[in-house]
Design an enzyme around this catalytic site. Structure first.
Site, PDB file in Angstrom:
ATOM      1  N   ASP A  16       0.954  -3.060  -8.992  1.00 36.35           N
ATOM      2  CA  ASP A  16       2.342  -2.992  -8.555  1.00 36.35           C
ATOM      3  C   ASP A  16       3.226  -2.882  -9.797  1.00 36.35           C
ATOM      4  O   ASP A  16       3.834  -3.861 -10.242  1.00 36.35           O
ATOM      5  CB  ASP A  16       2.680  -4.248  -7.749  1.00 36.35           C
ATOM      6  CG  ASP A  16       4.028  -4.141  -7.034  1.00 36.35           C
ATOM      7  OD1 ASP A  16       4.582  -3.025  -6.977  1.00 36.35           O
ATOM      8  OD2 ASP A  16       4.514  -5.163  -6.538  1.00 36.35           O
ATOM      9  N   GLU A  90       7.877   6.670  -3.851  1.00 37.66           N
ATOM     10  CA  GLU A  90       8.855   6.290  -2.828  1.00 37.66           C
ATOM     11  C   GLU A  90       9.947   7.328  -2.606  1.00 37.66           C
ATOM     12  O   GLU A  90      10.489   7.912  -3.556  1.00 37.66           O
ATOM     13  CB  GLU A  90       9.503   4.950  -3.219  1.00 37.66           C
ATOM     14  CG  GLU A  90      10.341   4.342  -2.129  1.00 37.66           C
ATOM     15  CD  GLU A  90      10.327   2.823  -2.161  1.00 37.66           C
ATOM     16  OE1 GLU A  90      11.135   2.224  -1.423  1.00 37.66           O
ATOM     17  OE2 GLU A  90       9.536   2.233  -2.897  1.00 37.66           O
ATOM     18  N   LYS A 126       5.946   6.600   0.109  1.00 33.23           N
ATOM     19  CA  LYS A 126       6.507   5.311   0.545  1.00 33.23           C
ATOM     20  C   LYS A 126       7.835   5.529   1.272  1.00 33.23           C
ATOM     21  O   LYS A 126       8.732   6.197   0.757  1.00 33.23           O
ATOM     22  CB  LYS A 126       6.724   4.378  -0.655  1.00 33.23           C
ATOM     23  CG  LYS A 126       5.451   3.818  -1.229  1.00 33.23           C
ATOM     24  CD  LYS A 126       5.716   2.937  -2.432  1.00 33.23           C
ATOM     25  CE  LYS A 126       6.181   1.557  -2.048  1.00 33.23           C
ATOM     26  NZ  LYS A 126       6.276   0.657  -3.233  1.00 33.23           N
ATOM     27  N   THR A 150       6.933   0.712   3.619  1.00 33.97           N
ATOM     28  CA  THR A 150       7.304  -0.396   2.754  1.00 33.97           C
ATOM     29  C   THR A 150       8.485  -1.181   3.338  1.00 33.97           C
ATOM     30  O   THR A 150       8.986  -0.865   4.406  1.00 33.97           O
ATOM     31  CB  THR A 150       7.618   0.139   1.345  1.00 33.97           C
ATOM     32  OG1 THR A 150       7.786  -0.952   0.431  1.00 33.97           O
ATOM     33  CG2 THR A 150       8.858   1.017   1.355  1.00 33.97           C
ATOM     34  N   PHE A 172       5.895  -7.561   2.752  1.00 33.02           N
ATOM     35  CA  PHE A 172       6.366  -8.177   1.516  1.00 33.02           C
ATOM     36  C   PHE A 172       6.252  -9.702   1.587  1.00 33.02           C
ATOM     37  O   PHE A 172       7.174 -10.389   2.033  1.00 33.02           O
ATOM     38  CB  PHE A 172       7.816  -7.764   1.264  1.00 33.02           C
ATOM     39  CG  PHE A 172       7.962  -6.427   0.580  1.00 33.02           C
ATOM     40  CD1 PHE A 172       7.053  -5.410   0.785  1.00 33.02           C
ATOM     41  CD2 PHE A 172       9.030  -6.197  -0.268  1.00 33.02           C
ATOM     42  CE1 PHE A 172       7.186  -4.186   0.161  1.00 33.02           C
ATOM     43  CE2 PHE A 172       9.181  -4.974  -0.905  1.00 33.02           C
ATOM     44  CZ  PHE A 172       8.258  -3.967  -0.704  1.00 33.02           C
TER      45      PHE A 172
END
Length: 324
Positions: A16, A90, A126, A150, A172
């Site tokens: 990440d 993303e 994403k 996400t 998350f």
């Protein structure tokens, strides 16, 4: 065997970060990026060649968006030289409520990767887990563009993503914990009672019980206890700092999530249309607040990245003019 090595035997470990050097150190299978991570990486001296290449590629364009797309793809392409699996790139968070614009942006990103010689199967797009984002992902999956949904905080979002047939979701964990600590006025929870851990465990069990192919990737961890409680999850995306802590930990790491056990869970099958999705999300104050906050924060960091790239582009343009 250290905890990181043990985790890799039961879960796909994903980096990440936008820091390429840390990926060489910890050797994850996959990697994820987002605007915040790219903003941090783009400011580091060792990655200025990627920034300069993106500015050069976007020269002549009237939109800084073109440069940002080249920048994201530039980092992704370099990352894929290190990780053997996939990288997540993303879509602009400001498109989170625009299905058609999200589809166009995703297709544009994939096209840039393909022109860079990257197999599109190694890319996950994403997209924020709004209703509009989920609909965009559903359409993209039918076009063989694989998606990572996400900013996922609620069971309703997870249900809708699975029904849409997305490749992967990223609940998350740490941001869920943050909200509950503030709103319940506590300093923390026992690892197994961590609200973020419980949320991912419920989603994992639901997916496995009902035979969904959508993979679960826990994300946004605040400590290694959260990671250990989700050992056995399909994937976990972990920051370099926490990977370092796991690598230094020689304690035993038992499997906590198991597909066979999940099939015995009592979670009933659920289906949500748009109104049902919006109602369930509305009833979850944590998810509503964290989704909105996450979109705002990613949008802010995208704007900062635009400003940084814009200034550098002006400088590059002036330099080209001076050379004649």
């Amino acid at each position: 065997m250290n905890a990181l090595s043990a985790l890799k035997e039961m879960t796909v470990v994903v980096a990440d970060t936008g820091d390429i050097e840390s990926m060489r150190q910890y050797r994850p299978q996959d990697a994820t990026t987002n605007p915040s991570l790219l903003l941090k990486a783009a400011a580091q001296p060792q990655y200025q060649n990627i920034v300069a290449s993106a500015i050069e590629a976007g020269a002549g364009s009237d939109s800084v968006d073109v440069v940002l797309d080249h920048l994201a793809v530039g980092f992704g392409t370099e990352i894929l030289k290190i990780v053997p699996g996939r990288v997540s790139t993303e879509v602009d968070a400001r498109l989170s409520f625009d299905t058609e614009a999200t589809i166009r942006k995703a297709e544009s990103i994939i096209d840039l990767y393909v022109k860079s010689g990257v197999d599109s199967d190694r890319i996950l797009i994403k997209v924020a887990s709004t209703w509009e984002g989920i609909r965009a992902a559903e359409a993209l999956e039918k076009r063989n563009i694989h998606c990572n949904l996400t900013l996922l905080f609620s069971f309703a979002q997870a249900v809708a993503c699975a029904d849409a047939g997305v490749t992967l979701i990223s609940p998350f964990v740490g941001r869920i914990l943050d909200w509950y600590k503030v709103n319940e006025g506590v300093d923390g929870y026992a690892p197994a009672e961590d609200p973020g851990v419980k949320s991912v465990t419920r989603i994992y069990n639901y997916y496995k019980k009902h035979g969904y192919q959508t993979a679960v990737m826990g994300a946004s961890f605040r400590n290694t206890d959260e990671i250990k409680e989700l050992a056995g999850c399909d994937l976990l995306t972990i920051s370099p700092a926490l990977m370092g802590e796991l690598e230094a930990d020689d304690g035993a790491l038992p499997r906590k999530l198991d597909e066979a056990a999940a099939k015995q869970s009592a979670e009933p099958l659920m289906s949500l249309d748009e109104s049902g999705f919006r109602w369930h999300l509305n009833e979850d104050a944590m998810a509503t607040e964290k989704l909105a906050e996450g979109i705002r924060n990613f949008a802010t960091d995208t704007e900062k990245l635009e400003a940084m790239v814009g200034e550098l582009s002006v400088g590059a343009s002036s330099a080209r003019a001076a050379r004649g």
